[in-house]
Motif scaffolding. Structure first.
Motif, mmCIF file in Angstrom:
data_model
loop_
_atom_site.group_PDB
_atom_site.id
_atom_site.type_symbol
_atom_site.label_atom_id
_atom_site.label_comp_id
_atom_site.label_asym_id
_atom_site.label_seq_id
_atom_site.Cartn_x
_atom_site.Cartn_y
_atom_site.Cartn_z
ATOM 1 N N THR A 90 4.004 7.023 -12.641
ATOM 2 C CA THR A 90 4.189 6.851 -13.928
ATOM 3 C C THR A 90 3.500 5.623 -13.976
ATOM 4 O O THR A 90 3.138 4.715 -13.220
ATOM 5 N N ASP A 91 3.189 5.300 -15.289
ATOM 6 C CA ASP A 91 2.557 3.924 -15.775
ATOM 7 C C ASP A 91 3.550 2.819 -15.459
ATOM 8 O O ASP A 91 3.059 1.700 -14.997
ATOM 9 N N ASP A 92 4.733 2.903 -15.611
ATOM 10 C CA ASP A 92 5.830 1.856 -15.325
ATOM 11 C C ASP A 92 5.769 1.469 -13.829
ATOM 12 O O ASP A 92 5.600 0.444 -13.396
ATOM 13 N N ALA A 101 3.576 -1.956 -9.459
ATOM 14 C CA ALA A 101 2.685 -2.344 -8.250
ATOM 15 C C ALA A 101 1.604 -3.102 -8.451
ATOM 16 O O ALA A 101 1.512 -4.007 -7.557
ATOM 17 N N ALA A 102 0.742 -3.066 -9.558
ATOM 18 C CA ALA A 102 -0.007 -4.058 -10.034
ATOM 19 C C ALA A 102 0.462 -5.483 -9.983
ATOM 20 O O ALA A 102 -0.344 -6.615 -9.660
ATOM 21 N N CYS A 103 1.643 -5.613 -10.724
ATOM 22 C CA CYS A 103 2.206 -6.828 -10.741
ATOM 23 C C CYS A 103 2.340 -7.540 -9.240
ATOM 24 O O CYS A 103 2.030 -8.540 -9.093
ATOM 25 N N GLU A 104 2.905 -6.779 -8.350
ATOM 26 C CA GLU A 104 3.128 -7.093 -6.924
ATOM 27 C C GLU A 104 1.906 -7.512 -6.358
ATOM 28 O O GLU A 104 1.560 -8.597 -5.680
ATOM 29 N N ARG A 121 0.809 -1.231 0.096
ATOM 30 C CA ARG A 121 0.105 -0.044 -0.042
ATOM 31 C C ARG A 121 0.963 1.282 0.044
ATOM 32 O O ARG A 121 0.548 2.111 -0.620
ATOM 33 N N THR A 122 2.022 1.318 0.685
ATOM 34 C CA THR A 122 3.102 2.219 0.757
ATOM 35 C C THR A 122 3.527 2.617 -0.599
ATOM 36 O O THR A 122 3.675 3.583 -1.226
ATOM 37 N N ALA A 123 3.963 1.550 -1.273
ATOM 38 C CA ALA A 123 4.351 1.749 -2.734
ATOM 39 C C ALA A 123 3.035 2.159 -3.514
ATOM 40 O O ALA A 123 3.682 3.005 -4.427
ATOM 41 N N GLU A 124 2.209 1.583 -3.463
ATOM 42 C CA GLU A 124 0.968 2.221 -4.393
ATOM 43 C C GLU A 124 0.782 3.595 -4.260
ATOM 44 O O GLU A 124 0.377 4.394 -5.217
ATOM 45 N N LEU A 174 -0.575 -1.531 -18.317
ATOM 46 C CA LEU A 174 0.372 -0.348 -18.041
ATOM 47 C C LEU A 174 1.876 -0.607 -18.580
ATOM 48 O O LEU A 174 2.698 -0.022 -18.682
ATOM 49 N N ILE A 175 2.307 -2.069 -18.876
ATOM 50 C CA ILE A 175 3.548 -2.482 -19.103
ATOM 51 C C ILE A 175 3.800 -2.807 -20.481
ATOM 52 O O ILE A 175 2.908 -4.062 -20.783
ATOM 53 N N PRO A 176 4.351 -2.092 -21.224
ATOM 54 C CA PRO A 176 4.315 -2.698 -22.683
ATOM 55 C C PRO A 176 4.992 -3.735 -23.038
ATOM 56 O O PRO A 176 6.018 -4.019 -22.204
ATOM 57 N N PRO A 177 4.873 -4.193 -24.228
ATOM 58 C CA PRO A 177 5.384 -5.547 -24.524
ATOM 59 C C PRO A 177 6.730 -5.152 -24.916
ATOM 60 O O PRO A 177 7.163 -4.034 -25.480
ATOM 61 N N GLY A 178 7.802 -6.114 -24.633
ATOM 62 C CA GLY A 178 9.277 -5.671 -24.913
ATOM 63 C C GLY A 178 9.933 -5.061 -23.563
ATOM 64 O O GLY A 178 11.096 -5.184 -23.719
ATOM 65 N N ALA A 179 8.960 -4.699 -22.842
ATOM 66 C CA ALA A 179 9.714 -3.843 -21.486
ATOM 67 C C ALA A 179 10.477 -5.096 -20.482
ATOM 68 O O ALA A 179 9.683 -6.218 -20.564
#
Length: 262
Positions: free
Chosen positions: A84-86, A91-94, A76-79, A124-129
């Motif tokens: 940025t989208d990255d 955060a969503a991945c975690e 929650r602190t990180a969120e 939010l995370i583009p392909p290739g990133a």
């Protein structure tokens, strides 16, 4: 229970720490199952450090089956610090991974939350990133261990494997090798399974990822014949005891034949 799996967090892994003394210290503690101590080195005052701290504590949940509230608080602190989208994607991945962990360990069924959060991350995370490879891997875990869809899991693991190779994420590569090998073993492809498990173990030993070495040894043992299989399991037991019974989910697999387990 299906075996949990953990992976690189982008920063602070053996492949990216470089000459940064802080990241080197974090990696050494993490690799020796000292996630709380590693997290304590990271001040949660920026999105990057707060996300890395949350990732460590989520990983601790996977290996030890405790620390859930602390992981939730850190996440929650990180969120709250993301802009940025990255950062929001990470955060969503975690968030999805923590929900997956709680579901896998039977703490609470959060499968829908896991799928939704990983879906947000994918938007939010583009392909290739670089972060996309980790996301693909985690989506593969949900497909394999929650949805019980091995074909979808294999496709996701292969995307993650390609991404980890392209970005030089060796720790993640050790996980994709292991999980692709596990699927091969289920299908009776012993040669392919042994190759994948051997590569996974080799990478973890080279990185010094001690906490992940016992699971890799057990996986390889499952694809080997005697007496090699017994030697691998005995080495895994030694490491398991050395780390104080971590990862907890390995205990049943390492129990001597005929031993009753709770």
């Amino acid at each position: 229970m299906a075996q949990p799996a953990m992976s690189g967090m982008g920063s602070g892994t053996a492949g990216t720490a470089g000459d940064d003394p802080l990241q080197t210290a974090v990696w050494r503690l993490r690799s020796r199952a000292c996630w709380g101590d590693a997290a304590a080195l990271l001040p949660p005052d920026t999105a990057a450090t707060a996300l890395q701290r949350a990732s460590l504590l989520v990983e601790r949940c996977l290996y030890t089956e405790h620390g859930w509230e602390e992981a939730e608080d850190a996440l929650r602190t990180a969120e709250a610090l993301t802009h940025t989208d990255d950062e929001r994607g990470a955060a969503a991945c975690e968030r999805g991974y923590l929900a997956y962990a709680a579901t896998l360990h039977g703490v609470r069924d959060r499968a829908d939350e896991a799928r939704a959060a990983l879906g947000r991350a994918a938007a939010l995370i583009p392909p290739g990133a670089a972060a996309r490879a980790l996301l693909d891997f985690r989506r593969g875990l949900v497909a394999q261990n929650v949805a019980e869809a091995p074909q979808a899991a294999r496709a996701a693991f292969r995307r993650a494997h390609a991404g980890a190779t392209a970005h030089g994420d060796l720790l993640l590569l050790s996980f994709t090798w292991r999980h692709l090998a596990g699927l091969a073993l289920r299908e009776g492809e012993l040669a392919e399974a042994r190759h994948g498990f051997t590569e996974s173990l080799r990478i973890r030993e080279e990185l010094g990822y001690l906490v992940g070495t016992a699971p890799a040894l057990v996986s390889l043992a499952d694809a080997e014949t005697e007496p090699q299989a017994s030697r691998l399991r005995e080495e895994a037991r030694r490491l398991f005891r050395l780390l104080g019974g971590v990862p907890t989910w390995l205990a049943t697999q390492l129990a001597p034949p005929g031993t009753a387990t709770a």
